[in-house]
Design an enzyme around this catalytic site. Structure first.
Site, PDB file in Angstrom:
ATOM      1  N   SER A   1       5.746  11.066  79.286  1.00 30.05           N
ATOM      2  CA  SER A   1       5.846   9.143  78.500  1.00 30.05           C
ATOM      3  C   SER A   1       5.576   7.756  79.323  1.00 30.05           C
ATOM      4  O   SER A   1       4.067   7.868  79.783  1.00 30.05           O
ATOM      5  CB  SER A   1       7.536   9.636  78.396  1.00 30.05           C
ATOM      6  OG  SER A   1       7.757   8.463  77.843  1.00 30.05           O
TER       7      SER A   1
ATOM      8  N   ASP B   1       3.930   3.493  74.607  1.00 31.90           N
ATOM      9  CA  ASP B   1       3.815   4.112  75.570  1.00 31.90           C
ATOM     10  C   ASP B   1       2.773   5.468  75.945  1.00 31.90           C
ATOM     11  O   ASP B   1       1.782   5.622  75.248  1.00 31.90           O
ATOM     12  CB  ASP B   1       5.595   4.471  75.618  1.00 31.90           C
ATOM     13  CG  ASP B   1       5.533   5.380  74.424  1.00 31.90           C
ATOM     14  OD1 ASP B   1       5.171   5.716  74.076  1.00 31.90           O
ATOM     15  OD2 ASP B   1       6.396   6.419  75.691  1.00 31.90           O
TER      16      ASP B   1
ATOM     17  N   ASP C   1       2.705   8.460  75.388  1.00 37.11           N
ATOM     18  CA  ASP C   1       2.504   9.505  74.995  1.00 37.11           C
ATOM     19  C   ASP C   1       2.843   9.024  73.182  1.00 37.11           C
ATOM     20  O   ASP C   1       3.011  10.569  72.852  1.00 37.11           O
ATOM     21  CB  ASP C   1       4.004  10.490  75.184  1.00 37.11           C
ATOM     22  CG  ASP C   1       5.045  10.382  75.087  1.00 37.11           C
ATOM     23  OD1 ASP C   1       5.863   9.660  74.852  1.00 37.11           O
ATOM     24  OD2 ASP C   1       5.776  10.753  74.550  1.00 37.11           O
TER      25      ASP C   1
ATOM     26  N   ASP D   1       5.407   7.781  71.672  1.00 36.02           N
ATOM     27  CA  ASP D   1       6.727   8.147  71.107  1.00 36.02           C
ATOM     28  C   ASP D   1       7.497   6.945  71.164  1.00 36.02           C
ATOM     29  O   ASP D   1       8.631   6.735  70.327  1.00 36.02           O
ATOM     30  CB  ASP D   1       7.101   9.912  71.579  1.00 36.02           C
ATOM     31  CG  ASP D   1       7.733   9.016  72.681  1.00 36.02           C
ATOM     32  OD1 ASP D   1       7.549   8.482  73.671  1.00 36.02           O
ATOM     33  OD2 ASP D   1       9.200  10.336  73.696  1.00 36.02           O
TER      34      ASP D   1
END
Length: 465
Positions: free
Chosen positions: A95, A228, A230, A232
């Site tokens: 992340s 961000d 990834d 999400d």
């Protein structure tokens, strides 16, 4: 930091995410959780992700389960792909945390794993699975994700807008450009990076914020968007060059979609409960983390399968629990944190009302949030400090003395203190990274920001003493 589960899956230092450990966790997941006979595998752009993804795919196939390699893809796109296929999924991502760390996010055929699934996975570690070698195929999960939003919002949803796309090393950097252009906007890609940049949309550093003003001027932007690592979590900077907090994006998105039931963590902006602002039928507050939000959403749907329920977190990740109407088409449920919906829905709502996004936001109840974190603070140290403040009213009063009398204390997740002034300070250790987060809420943006800065400075001094 030894790899461990937190609210966003398994995370740890790359040097500790060995092939044996990765294979063990994947095998435990397959043993403990339903997977529909196949597992979709995706990854982010950090340097360690390709190798870890190879280990994940090998472990899946060695267990006799088919592997579907989705390559570099946003986490919500991977989740959508696996949900539509009735399969499990594993996303290789850390992340927003630095590139020296990475992790795994697990999905069952119905969505994210629950805390109960996590317990079962941990209990299955050390076991062995074998069978005929599973098949290997590929899938373009990104294309279906793009189609989801182009079909629901239509070609004119963002017509006339000049949208800056801060690409950095976001796994959605090309998808964002493709989607906003398909919806009628002009996309201006900015600051693409070949090196992984750990962008935390809840805690943008001052240097990054300073860049925004220059980008707005240089590219004549109406808004700036990003995610961000990834994808999400969304980032949206409005026409007044203000970063819109994720919980504001969530509330506006929920209203735009006609949601009636909200599930959101205790850290989210309280304007959703303010008189004269929103009119939701029910609001359920949870601990921080998508598993807790999803559990509340599932409970609401058990009570009423037709409930128009959504969830969102303070970081802006939005979870859709019912089939909603977009401006041009239907949006199927997607109960995992998504970045695109809480960007597109507010922008589309503002355009439909014929006003800039800042004007739409200015009409909301005047409650403002801010958030940031201290890095390098071990979780055990942070938790011990929180326990001290929670258990000792004198220590708590001394630490928060600068903000006046304490009116309420909430220990749902960390320590959330409401003062007689109505201001709020919420302290919480990260569950899977050496970070200590501080959230604040107040009647003005300046006060909320000042509270975060003041208490992070105080935490730094206290915990390093």
């Amino acid at each position: 930091m030894a790899p461990k589960f937190g609210t966003s899956g398994l995370r740890g230092l790359v040097v500790e995410l060995t092939e044996d450990l990765v294979r063990d966790y994947v095998a435990a997941f397959l043993c403990a959780c339903p997977h529909g006979g196949a597992v979709h595998v995706g990854r982010d752009l950090r340097p360690s992700s390709p190798q870890i993804a190879e280990w994940v795919i090998a472990a899946v196939r060695d267990a006799g389960v088919d592997a579907v390699d989705c390559g570099v893809v946003p986490t919500p796109a991977l989740a959508l792909s696996s949900l539509e296929a009735g399969a499990g999924a594993v996303m290789v991502t850390g992340s927003h945390i630095p590139a020296d760390r990475n992790g795994l996010k697990f999905y069952v055929p119905t969505g994210e794993i629950s805390k109960e699934d996590e317990v079962r996975i941990n209990g299955a570690l050390g076991g062995a699975l074998s069978g005929d070698t599973g098949a290997l195929s590929t899938a373009d999960a990104g294309a279906a994700y793009v189609a989801r939003y182009t079909q629901a919002f239509g070609r004119e949803a963002l017509a006339g807008l000049r949208v800056g796309v801060y690409q950095h090393s976001s796994v959605a950097r090309d998808i964002m450009v493709e989607v906003v252009e398909a919806l009628g906007a002009t996309a201006l890609p900015i600051a693409r990076s070949d090196t992984f940049i750990p962008v935390d949309t809840e805690a943008l550093d001052p240097e990054t914020r300073k860049l925004f003003a220059g980008w707005f001027a240089d590219h004549r932007l109406d808004v700036l968007i990003s995610t961000d690592g990834d994808a999400d979590r969304p980032m949206l900077v409005d026409d007044a060059q203000q970063v819109v907090p994720g919980d504001v994006l969530g509330a506006v998105t929920a209203r735009a979609l006609g949601a009636r039931v909200l599930c959101t963590p205790v850290s989210s902006n309280t304007m959703i409960e303010a008189e004269g602002g929103f009119d939701f039928d029910a609001i359920h507050r949870t601990k921080i983390g998508s598993p807790f939000v999803i559990a509340a959403m599932e409970e609401a749907l058990r009570d009423n399968p037709a409930a128009r329920v959504v969830g969102y977190e303070a970081n802006g990740g939005f979870l859709l629990g019912f089939e909603a109407d977009g401006p041009a088409g239907r949006l199927a449920p997607l109960m995992t944190r998504d970045c695109l919906l809480p960007i597109l829905a507010p922008l589309g709502a503002a355009r439909a009302e014929g006003k800039p996004l800042s004007a739409l936001l200015d009409a909301l109840p005047p409650r403002f949030t801010a958030a940031d974190r201290i890095q390098g603070i071990e979780t055990a140290t942070s938790r011990a400090f929180i326990q001290e403040l929670s258990g000792d009213a004198g220590a708590r009063g001394s630490f928060f003395a600068d903000s006046g009398a304490i009116a309420e204390v909430d220990e749902t997740d960390g320590l959330r203190v409401t003062f007689a002034t109505g201001d709020v300070v919420h302290l919480r250790p990260s569950g899977n990274a050496p970070e200590f987060r501080c959230y604040a809420e107040a009647g003005t943006r300046e006060t909320a920001t000042a509270l975060v800065e003041s208490y992070l400075a105080k935490l730094g001094k206290t915990l390093s003493a």
